[in-house]
Every structure is written in structure tokens, then in C-alpha cells.
Design a protein around this motif. Structure first.
Motif, PDB file in Angstrom:
ATOM      1  N   GLU A 190      33.731   4.341   6.135  1.00 38.14           N
ATOM      2  CA  GLU A 190      34.682   3.982   6.822  1.00 38.14           C
ATOM      3  C   GLU A 190      35.475   4.189   6.277  1.00 38.14           C
ATOM      4  O   GLU A 190      36.427   4.714   4.893  1.00 38.14           O
ATOM      5  N   GLY A 247      34.814   0.105  13.980  1.00 37.70           N
ATOM      6  CA  GLY A 247      35.592   0.999  12.599  1.00 37.70           C
ATOM      7  C   GLY A 247      36.558   0.944  13.333  1.00 37.70           C
ATOM      8  O   GLY A 247      37.356   0.965  12.327  1.00 37.70           O
ATOM      9  N   CYS A 271      30.567  -2.918   6.775  1.00 41.27           N
ATOM     10  CA  CYS A 271      30.140  -1.889   6.514  1.00 41.27           C
ATOM     11  C   CYS A 271      28.902  -1.647   5.120  1.00 41.27           C
ATOM     12  O   CYS A 271      27.548  -1.111   5.891  1.00 41.27           O
TER      13      CYS A 271
END
Length: 204
Positions: A16, A156, A187
Motif C-alpha cells: 500500500e 487502495g 492488505c
């Protein structure tokens, strides 16, 4: 054949990142994609799965510590699986940022295996509606892992916003803990999704 032929150990990696318009750390530029978190599912043998992760919400620049932890976790051998080439760009960016880490980071780049092209070439389901994103593919092979069922963070840009909120000095500890849980869950979901995809293709 592709999936069954992947050697062990297998490392399923996802980052990320944040890219604030106004840089928050010295030496960075506007909109620069800076890694702030990673998840890695490690499969040492069939059905032998371990999970590692990195997330630092102290507010200090996390990039170097993140890179060092990544090098340690990914060891020296085994395919590093990703979905699309985004992870390659992130690792190459880290190598440019920290030249003393460039050799081990470049060694990781050389082990990367992209699951997106093989998925696009060999799999389609009508429910994907013309998209081969992992979020479109996953519900068709693992309905129990649909991203829509995640709480707090489902994509995201939400993860980036959650991170920036979490490191803000005015964020309350209870809220920061909630954001940490959501970030780690999201994640890890990405890398578990790749595990399920490979197992689906291999028929295991």
C-alpha cells in the motif's frame, strides 16, 4: 501448469502506498508513490502458509525500515508473486531512494512473477464484466473473499486516506487502533487473494 509448477517457497506480496500532493517527509516530491505498508503470505509447502506484514503508524518516514524488513522477509530464493506490475515499480523506487539497498532490492525484482498476464490469458467469468482486476476475479473463484464484505477499507485509495488519518497527531488512540486493524486486514486480504487464485488454477 503454470500454477502447479511454481517452486517453493512462494512469497505473495502486496504494497500500500501514499502519494500526498503536499509532501509530508523531507526528500520526497508531490504525488510520489511512497510505500507505507506491505503484506506477504509465505507458502513453504502445500497447505503450509505463514503471514508477515509491515505497518508503522508512528508518523516517521517508513520507507527505509519497510525496505529492510522486506529484504529480510523475502529471503534469497523463491518466486515473489504479485498482481500487475505495481510492486515492481515500488521496489525499484525503493532501490533508487536507498542506493545501499539497491543490490538486494534488485535481486527481489528479478524474482517477481506477475499473476495478472496469466490470469488474463487463461481465465474469464461473466461476473467479471470485462475486468481482470483482482477485485473482479476474486469473487468468481472464492466468493467467501469478496472485497465488498470487508469493513472499513475496501480499496487502495481508502487505505491511503486511512494511513494519513492514522498518523495525524490529532487522531485519537482508539481511532488509530481501528485504522491499524482495517489497514492490516485489507492488505492481508490482497495477498491471501493471490494464494487462493494460484490454488484455484492449480486445482488444489
Amino acid at each position: 501448469a503454470f500454477a502447479a509448477g511454481l517452486p517453493y517457497p512462494r512469497f505473495y506480496l502486496d504494497f500500500e502506498t501514499v502519494g500526498p500532493a503536499i509532501p509530508i517527509w523531507a526528500g520526497t516530491r508531490p504525488y510520489q508513490a511512497l510505500p507505507i505498508q506491505w503484506s506477504c503470505h509465505i507458502e513453504r509447502a502445500p497447505t503450509v502458509l505463514h503471514h508477515a506484514e509491515f505497518l508503522d503508524l508512528s508518523g516517521a518516514p517508513p520507507m527505509r525500515v519497510l525496505a529492510e524488513a522486506l529484504i529480510h522477509t523475502l529471503e534469497n530464493a523463491g518466486p515473489v508473486l504479485m498482481y500487475t506490475s505495481y510492486e515492481r515499480g515500488v521496489i525499484e523506487g525503493l532501490a533508487a531512494m536507498f542506493p545501499d539497498l539497491a543490490v538486494p532490492l534488485q535481486a527481489i525484482v528479478e524474482r517477481l512473477v506477475d499473476l495478472h498476464p496469466v490470469t488474463r490469458a487463461n481465465y474469464y467469468h461473466p461476473d467479471m464484466l470485462g475486468s481482470w482486476s483482482i477485485k473482479a476475479v476474486l469473487p468468481t473463484i472464492a466468493p467467501d473473499m469478496d472485497y465488498a464484505a470487508l469493513e472499513g477499507i475496501r480499496e487502495g485509495t481508502e487505505a491511503s486516506a486511512a494511513y494519513l488519518e492514522a498518523i495525524h497527531p490529532r487522531t485519537q488512540p482508539e481511532r488509530r487502533d481501528e485504522l491499524r486493524r482495517n489497514l492490516l486486514r485489507y492488505c492481508a486480504h490482497d495477498t491471501e487473494a493471490m494464494v487462493r487464485l494460484v490454488h484455484f488454477f492449480a486445482g488444489t
